[in-house]
Design an enzyme around this catalytic site. Structure first.
Site, mmCIF file in Angstrom:
data_model
loop_
_atom_site.group_PDB
_atom_site.id
_atom_site.type_symbol
_atom_site.label_atom_id
_atom_site.label_comp_id
_atom_site.label_asym_id
_atom_site.label_seq_id
_atom_site.Cartn_x
_atom_site.Cartn_y
_atom_site.Cartn_z
ATOM 1 N N SER A 38 0.815 -1.224 0.000
ATOM 2 C CA SER A 38 0.000 0.000 0.000
ATOM 3 C C SER A 38 0.847 1.271 0.000
ATOM 4 O O SER A 38 0.312 2.377 0.084
ATOM 5 C CB SER A 38 -0.947 0.008 1.201
ATOM 6 O OG SER A 38 -0.213 -0.112 2.400
ATOM 7 N N ASN A 125 -2.482 -1.716 13.394
ATOM 8 C CA ASN A 125 -3.925 -1.418 13.374
ATOM 9 C C ASN A 125 -4.244 -0.118 14.103
ATOM 10 O O ASN A 125 -5.013 0.712 13.606
ATOM 11 C CB ASN A 125 -4.721 -2.576 13.979
ATOM 12 C CG ASN A 125 -4.493 -3.875 13.218
ATOM 13 O OD1 ASN A 125 -3.844 -3.875 12.174
ATOM 14 N ND2 ASN A 125 -5.007 -4.975 13.739
ATOM 15 N N THR A 170 -38.762 26.582 -12.219
ATOM 16 C CA THR A 170 -39.008 25.290 -11.574
ATOM 17 C C THR A 170 -39.330 24.343 -12.719
ATOM 18 O O THR A 170 -39.895 24.778 -13.733
ATOM 19 C CB THR A 170 -40.186 25.337 -10.578
ATOM 20 O OG1 THR A 170 -41.366 25.704 -11.290
ATOM 21 C CG2 THR A 170 -39.946 26.332 -9.447
ATOM 22 N N LYS A 299 -17.387 27.009 -31.927
ATOM 23 C CA LYS A 299 -17.772 26.557 -30.594
ATOM 24 C C LYS A 299 -16.992 27.225 -29.467
ATOM 25 O O LYS A 299 -15.825 27.574 -29.613
ATOM 26 C CB LYS A 299 -17.581 25.027 -30.466
ATOM 27 C CG LYS A 299 -18.591 24.203 -31.228
ATOM 28 C CD LYS A 299 -20.037 24.426 -30.799
ATOM 29 C CE LYS A 299 -20.372 23.804 -29.471
ATOM 30 N NZ LYS A 299 -20.387 22.359 -29.495
ATOM 31 N N GLU A 306 -18.542 21.408 -16.970
ATOM 32 C CA GLU A 306 -18.963 20.053 -17.338
ATOM 33 C C GLU A 306 -18.096 19.005 -16.651
ATOM 34 O O GLU A 306 -18.579 17.963 -16.206
ATOM 35 C CB GLU A 306 -18.891 19.870 -18.850
ATOM 36 C CG GLU A 306 -20.002 20.614 -19.570
ATOM 37 C CD GLU A 306 -19.875 20.519 -21.079
ATOM 38 O OE1 GLU A 306 -20.879 20.233 -21.722
ATOM 39 O OE2 GLU A 306 -18.757 20.718 -21.602
ATOM 40 N N TYR A 333 -10.271 -5.223 13.319
ATOM 41 C CA TYR A 333 -9.539 -4.891 12.097
ATOM 42 C C TYR A 333 -9.573 -6.042 11.094
ATOM 43 O O TYR A 333 -9.473 -7.207 11.459
ATOM 44 C CB TYR A 333 -8.069 -4.552 12.406
ATOM 45 C CG TYR A 333 -7.293 -4.194 11.148
ATOM 46 C CD1 TYR A 333 -7.285 -2.908 10.649
ATOM 47 C CD2 TYR A 333 -6.600 -5.181 10.433
ATOM 48 C CE1 TYR A 333 -6.604 -2.585 9.485
ATOM 49 C CE2 TYR A 333 -5.913 -4.873 9.259
ATOM 50 C CZ TYR A 333 -5.929 -3.566 8.795
ATOM 51 O OH TYR A 333 -5.253 -3.263 7.630
ATOM 52 N N GLN A 338 -7.458 -1.688 4.551
ATOM 53 C CA GLN A 338 -6.347 -1.013 3.879
ATOM 54 C C GLN A 338 -6.832 -0.259 2.637
ATOM 55 O O GLN A 338 -6.259 0.761 2.252
ATOM 56 C CB GLN A 338 -5.283 -2.043 3.488
ATOM 57 C CG GLN A 338 -4.134 -1.455 2.694
ATOM 58 C CD GLN A 338 -2.998 -2.439 2.555
ATOM 59 O OE1 GLN A 338 -2.376 -2.808 3.539
ATOM 60 N NE2 GLN A 338 -2.726 -2.875 1.343
ATOM 61 N N LYS A 341 -7.980 3.853 2.129
ATOM 62 C CA LYS A 341 -7.161 4.994 1.699
ATOM 63 C C LYS A 341 -7.152 5.132 0.177
ATOM 64 O O LYS A 341 -7.185 6.242 -0.351
ATOM 65 C CB LYS A 341 -5.738 4.841 2.247
ATOM 66 C CG LYS A 341 -5.689 5.012 3.765
ATOM 67 C CD LYS A 341 -4.348 4.659 4.381
ATOM 68 C CE LYS A 341 -4.114 3.168 4.474
ATOM 69 N NZ LYS A 341 -5.128 2.429 5.259
#
Ligand code: ARG
Length: 484
Positions: A38, A125, A170, A299, A306, A333, A338, A341
């Site tokens: 990790s 942990n 609306t 354009k 967007e 745990y 892991q 994250k």
């Protein structure tokens, strides 16, 4: 640590700083070894981990694990790692499994045997749970500032356009006139609630898990109150070691705030994309936030907003991914955690980036106030106000609604607005009233009549814009004094 090498197919995880080799003879399958790493994600926790190691080693010294001299050597080692990484960066591509093993290995490399004691009574942990809370509370300041920046840009728009009319919608059907400022402040209200949610979520996680061990609490005689205070956790130590190591609801909550913030930005983006369309032409985006087409030379596309709208979906996905991760997990745990994250860290970065771009897009959006004002006078947006006039003349609202409905139909047939109905039509359709409709139904009058708290009357909007300006300035002053 002795390891039986079983040929090239296996990876020497000891080289990568494995913290758990004693029970194992063979190395990890190389594919799994990569899969379970990790460091490429959790390296961001490096400095939180080093700070935690400073405080934990101090706590261990209090428990008799280090003498004062030994503690000084350990601290010197930690400081040296910190300085090296500050100068050169954290070695993200290191073979270490995770940031915790990397940090421990580097401490051991600098103070030898002493370093090997640093994990006494601690587990990764409680270590990762603590690092992550420390990192988050620092990182979320950036999101907070970015929300502030969008609000600033919108409040500036509201200040400029407190009295400028535009059509309000609306169902995306023209409904009643509003001011451009009122629209801008609607988005400020929503985003500021997100900011509050963020602060509340940050406050709720302000408890220190360190000392919870793997799941049952540490056996080291450490002072958890002192640890929490030194690591600046305002609410002291966590109260249950199982919960402290297993809980990730604070991450879900932060992911929710990110998702909600991006969803709010997405609605703002949608409004501005529509406002910039040829059909609405209420605003024009400046060059800084517009893009052209590779084919169509004419354009001018609102890509900034967007992309903000598009990226919101991915942040929403992070919330679902986190909820899904914790949903079936037994106490306490599990390695699934892991992945928290991998999900949350990019979602936070994405949220902050969307906020920054949205702020830019708002700043570079130029409203065509004359066109907005003209359009606010078109489409019978004052029909409700005509019904109100009938009510004032003694007609029951339901009947007034019916009468005005017929008047609108006739106006559409004639291709005019209600205030422009010919006199004979008016006498037939609206015999109850004899007022100057051009004046009574002008967008200006219609707006001014909505002077109730929260209404769109220009004076209200100007006052609200002032209130927001003061509020934002107060936050800016508080932030500046914090930095000093
Ligand atoms: N890197 C892990 C995480 O972020 C911490 C390691 C805990 N590993 C374990 N097998 N208990 O969750």
């Amino acid at each position: 640590m002795t390891r039986r090498r079983t040929g090239d197919a296996k990876v020497d995880t000891a080289k990568g700083g494995s913290m758990w080799g004693g029970r194992f003879a063979g190395g990890l399958d190389p594919f799994f070894a990569e899969f379970q790493k990790s460091l490429t994600v959790d390296h961001v926790l490096a400095f939180a981990d080093l700070e935690q190691n400073l405080v934990w080693s101090e706590a261990l010294a209090g428990a008799g694990v280090f003498t004062p001299d030994e503690l000084a050597s350990v601290h010197a080692a930690i400081d040296d790692v910190a300085e090296t990484w500050q100068a050169k960066g954290v070695p993200v591509q290191d073979p270490a499994e995770d940031v915790h093993s990397l940090v421990e290995r580097e401490i051991v490399a600098r103070c030898g045997e002493l370093g090997k004691r640093i994990h006494t009574g601690r587990s990764r942990n409680d270590q990762v749970a603590t690092d992550l809370r420390m990192w988050l509370r620092a990182r979320l300041g950036g999101v907070n500032d970015a929300i502030h920046a969008v609000c600033r840009a919108l409040v500036a728009k509201a200040t400029t356009h407190a009295a400028d009319p535009m059509p309000g919608y609306t169902h995306l059907q023209r409904a009643q006139p509003i001011t451009i400022g009122h629209h801008a402040l609607a988005h400020v209200e929503a985003l500021f609630r997100d900011r509050e949610r963020l602060l509340q979520a940050t406050e709720r996680m302000d408890e220190c898990p360190l000392g919870s061990g793997a799941l049952a609490g540490t056996t080291a005689r450490v002072d958890r109150d002192a640890i929490a205070a030194k690591l600046a956790f305002a609410s002291g130590p966590t109260r249950n070691s199982l919960d402290a190591t297993a809980a990730r609801d604070h991450l879900c909550e932060i992911a929710f705030v990110c998702a909600m913030t991006c969803t709010h930005l997405s609605r703002l983006a949608e409004d501005y994309v529509f406002f910039a369309s040829q059909e609405a032409r209420f605003l024009r985006f400046g060059d800084a936030v517009s893009t052209g087409s590779s084919l169509m030379p004419q354009k001018r596309n609102p890509d900034a907003m967007e992309l903000v709208r598009g990226k919101a979906a991915r942040v929403q996905g992070a919330l679902l991914a986190l909820l899904g991760t914790v949903k079936g997990l037994p106490m306490a745990y599990n390695r699934d955690l892991q992945t928290d994250k991998e999900t949350l860290i990019p979602a936070i970065a994405e949220t902050e980036a969307c906020l920054r771009v949205a702020a830019l897009a708002v700043q570079h959006a130029e409203f065509d106030t004359a066109h907005c004002a003209r359009e606010a006078e078109r489409g019978h947006l004052n029909a409700t106000d005509l019904a109100d006039l009938l009510v004032q003349a003694g007609v029951a609202f339901r009947d007034a609604h019916e009468i005005v409905g017929r008047a609108v139909n006739r106006a559409i047939e004639l291709g005019v607005e209600l205030q422009d109905l010919p006199a004979d039509e008016r006498r037939t359709l609206l015999p109850q009233i004899d007022v100057d409709l051009r004046q009574a139904l002008s967008a200006r009058t219609v707006l001014e009549r909505r002077s109730v708290i929260g209404g769109t009357a220009p004076r209200n909007v100007a006052a609200e814009a002032r209130r927001w300006n003061q509020l934002l300035a107060a936050f800016e002053r508080a932030a500046a004094t914090e930095i000093e």
